[in-house]
Design a protein around this motif. Structure first.
Motif, short mmCIF file in Angstrom:
data_model
loop_
_atom_site.label_atom_id
_atom_site.label_comp_id
_atom_site.label_asym_id
_atom_site.label_seq_id
_atom_site.Cartn_x
_atom_site.Cartn_y
_atom_site.Cartn_z
N THR A 10 0.94 -1.19 0.02
CA THR A 10 -0.06 0.09 0.07
C THR A 10 0.89 1.32 0.04
O THR A 10 1.67 1.35 1.07
N ASN A 34 -1.51 -1.13 -3.81
CA ASN A 34 -2.67 -0.27 -3.78
C ASN A 34 -2.30 1.15 -3.72
O ASN A 34 -1.32 1.43 -2.71
N LEU A 58 -7.69 4.38 -3.65
CA LEU A 58 -8.41 5.06 -2.32
C LEU A 58 -8.43 6.65 -2.36
O LEU A 58 -7.19 7.03 -2.14
N ARG A 76 -7.71 6.18 7.58
CA ARG A 76 -8.60 5.60 6.61
C ARG A 76 -7.87 4.65 5.77
O ARG A 76 -8.51 3.45 5.38
N HIS A 79 -6.98 1.50 7.80
CA HIS A 79 -8.45 0.57 8.07
C HIS A 79 -8.88 0.22 6.58
O HIS A 79 -9.19 -1.16 6.90
N ARG A 80 -8.66 0.60 5.30
CA ARG A 80 -8.98 0.00 3.96
C ARG A 80 -8.34 -1.15 3.83
O ARG A 80 -8.51 -2.06 3.32
#
Length: 304
Positions: A10, A34, A58, A76, A79-80
């Motif tokens: 990520t 991501n 995101l 956030r 969390h995702r």
């Protein structure tokens, strides 16, 4: 060090909708990462997310001058996607026209430092604990202006030199933690922010042509920067210079900088342009946008 594969990682990118940010988001996403896209323009973030696909992208509205918004965005993202592996502190700003230190508006100078230096610091403050926990990587977008003379662009150059030092310190501090940090040094890149020196402002264009030898005065596309960013993260590189022709300039800065400064102080073409710039009295106020407001790297490129 083993290759740091990006598939499944990520990556958080600030200034994600600008020329460099968007190109890097595409390249990182194509590598299997991501991507967490931070910016201020909701519509541009949404458009970028649609192009990438929402499964691994995101979009989050955040401002690097606001610590709370960055903290919330990082929370956030974690969390995702369950964590945060890489942060690319890319957001930056510069004047829309050249100005000397004697004439630039104080609010504009301080705004550039706030975004470029403190904005980077705030981004690192929010993301670093998560990156360290995942033994990840930090990349900060500086510029060749971290070591190139910043005449008529001093707040930008000073801010880029400052973030270079932040990353040098951070890389040492992370030495035994398993995480790493690197600096990106782009030369001229075809983005909205650099457009001012390529026809957007005639005087800025003439100063660029006078001060930079031709091989160093050309701009490259943001896609080339993005390709190097992906490679650099996968190598956990301490420094990424793009295009490569700037590499020897950075490596030899201790020798070259005094010689260049002396030459520019007596430059037959540049010095009259600097005097004209001060006589014109431009960029002395922060607003309106057409004459003195800062232009963010987040703004879409308007080239050609």
């Amino acid at each position: 060090m083993a290759r740091y594969h990006l598939t499944g990682r990520t990556v958080l990118v600030t200034g994600a909708t600008g020329g460099i940010g968007a190109a890097c988001a595409h390249a990182l996403h194509a590598r299997g990462a991501n991507v967490v896209l931070l910016g201020r323009d909701t519509s541009s973030l949404s458009a970028l997310t649609r192009r990438l696909g929402p499964e691994r992208a995101l979009p989050l509205t955040a401002d690097v001058t606001d610590q709370a918004s960055l903290d919330e965005a990082v929370a956030r993202a974690v969390h995702r996607f369950g964590g945060l592996d890489v942060v690319f502190a890319n957001a930056g700003t510069a004047p829309t026209c050249p100005a000397t230190l004697a004439t630039i508006d104080a609010a504009l100078f301080e705004h550039i430092v706030d975004v470029n230096v403190l904005g980077t610091w705030r981004t690192l403050r929010a993301a670093l604990p998560h990156v360290v926990a995942r033994r990840g990587h930090v990349l900060v977008n500086a510029s060749v202006y971290a070591y190139v003379n910043g005449a008529a662009n001093a707040p930008y150059a000073a801010s880029k030199a400052a973030v270079e030092q932040l990353v040098r310190a951070l890389r040492v501090e992370l030495g035994t933690r398993g995480a790493t940090a690197g600096v990106l040094y782009p030369g001229w890149v075809e983005t909205g922010m650099s457009r001012v020196a390529f026809g957007g402002d005639p005087l800025a264009t003439r100063m660029r042509e006078a001060a930079f030898p031709r091989p160093f005065a050309r701009a490259i596309g943001p896609e080339l920067v993005a390709a190097r960013v992906v490679q650099g993260i996968e190598r956990r590189a301490a420094a990424l210079t793009v295009p490569r022709r700037w590499g020897p300039v950075g490596a030899l800065r201790g020798i070259l900088n005094p010689l260049v400064d002396r030459a520019l102080a007596r430059h037959a073409r540049l010095q009259p342009l600097l005097r004209q710039l001060e006589d014109d009295g431009r960029c002395r106020t922060l607003a309106p946008a057409a004459d003195g407001a800062a232009l963010s790297e987040e703004d879409p490129a308007k080239w050609g």
